[in-house]
Design an enzyme around this catalytic site. Sequence first.
Site, PDB file in Angstrom:
ATOM      1  N   ASP A   8    -104.845 -33.344  64.455  1.00 23.38           N
ATOM      2  CA  ASP A   8    -105.001 -33.466  62.857  1.00 23.38           C
ATOM      3  C   ASP A   8    -103.522 -32.911  62.274  1.00 23.38           C
ATOM      4  O   ASP A   8    -103.421 -31.842  62.172  1.00 23.38           O
ATOM      5  CB  ASP A   8    -106.036 -32.591  62.341  1.00 23.38           C
ATOM      6  N   ASP A 103    -103.655 -39.758  59.746  1.00 22.78           N
ATOM      7  CA  ASP A 103    -103.221 -38.408  60.138  1.00 22.78           C
ATOM      8  C   ASP A 103    -103.869 -37.728  61.165  1.00 22.78           C
ATOM      9  O   ASP A 103    -104.058 -36.583  61.300  1.00 22.78           O
ATOM     10  CB  ASP A 103    -103.113 -37.504  58.662  1.00 22.78           C
ATOM     11  N   GLU A 104    -104.745 -38.394  61.790  1.00 19.01           N
ATOM     12  CA  GLU A 104    -105.743 -37.945  62.684  1.00 19.01           C
ATOM     13  C   GLU A 104    -106.189 -38.933  63.766  1.00 19.01           C
ATOM     14  O   GLU A 104    -106.296 -40.071  63.765  1.00 19.01           O
ATOM     15  CB  GLU A 104    -107.061 -37.700  61.916  1.00 19.01           C
TER      16      GLU A 104
END
Length: 326
Positions: A8, A103-104
Amino acid sequence: MRKIIHVDMDAFYASVEQRDHPSYRGKPLVVGGSPNQRGVVAAASYEARAFGIHSAMPSVVAIALCPGLIFVKPRFEVYREISQQIHDIFKRYTDLVEGVALDEAYLDVTENKQNITYASTIARYIKAAILEQTHLTATAGVSINKFLAKMASGQNKPNGLTVILPDDASAFVEGLAIEKFHGIGEVTAAKMHALGIHTGADLKARSLWELTQHFGKVGQYYYKIARAEDDRSVEPNRVRKSIGAETSFTWDLSERHQMLQELEQIAQIVEQRLEQHSSGGRTLTLKVKFSDYHQITRSKTLLSAIKKADTIFETAQLLGETHLIS
């Protein structure tokens, strides 16, 4: 026994803006729409989070919490380019990469390209490579399934690494506050509190029958995660079939103008997410859930793709005023 990593990025959009604009560093900043245009926060820097500002918050509320707040328009083309760089790093170790957002991502490194024994070692290499190539930090969680890896990555942000070993999984879940569980929102947590469920141990003490009686199908999910079980696989080719947003309220909305105001904010969030994924859709669905958990949905299919907040809001408003809002 699987080896799963959840990566993350730390305040991704905001961190990119602070990286690219030195004058923003160390200052409260949000990426999102202007408060003068009924905008919504897409991401908040850690300095802004200290004021209680978070994603999906109306920008007008954010500026009230922090009058000196810096607002920056999203640059999704830049975020997507950096996300691709990060995914290229992931692919050095495994092709089993499931992107959840820019983003993950989840990685299954049970068998990996470099034959590295420990998933925690791979996570360290990934974090170091991301920092070297993008000058951004990431937090990683490592465990035996997706649920635990996700929970682990939330334990030590920013720039952290947390490992939940198989022998520690049950104790970790049992000691976790129920509102910290991934998949349990504010309203569901409040309902669980009313039932005397405050921790993972309390949740584990409830039978499958009882949880499905109170929460329906999702009760099966709660029953399993209370026992640190999650059999979902990492799906590298998962096709996103829908993009949406929703909000739960601690109080009932009864006035038409309140409902429309909240609906407009949700439309802004959906527009941001569509742009993030370079996507659009022709069918819009409006969902309304009442205080007794009764739910109504209405849909409308348009001739062309829906991408902008104005269209989303106008279509949802029409559905609401025709069928739901009186």
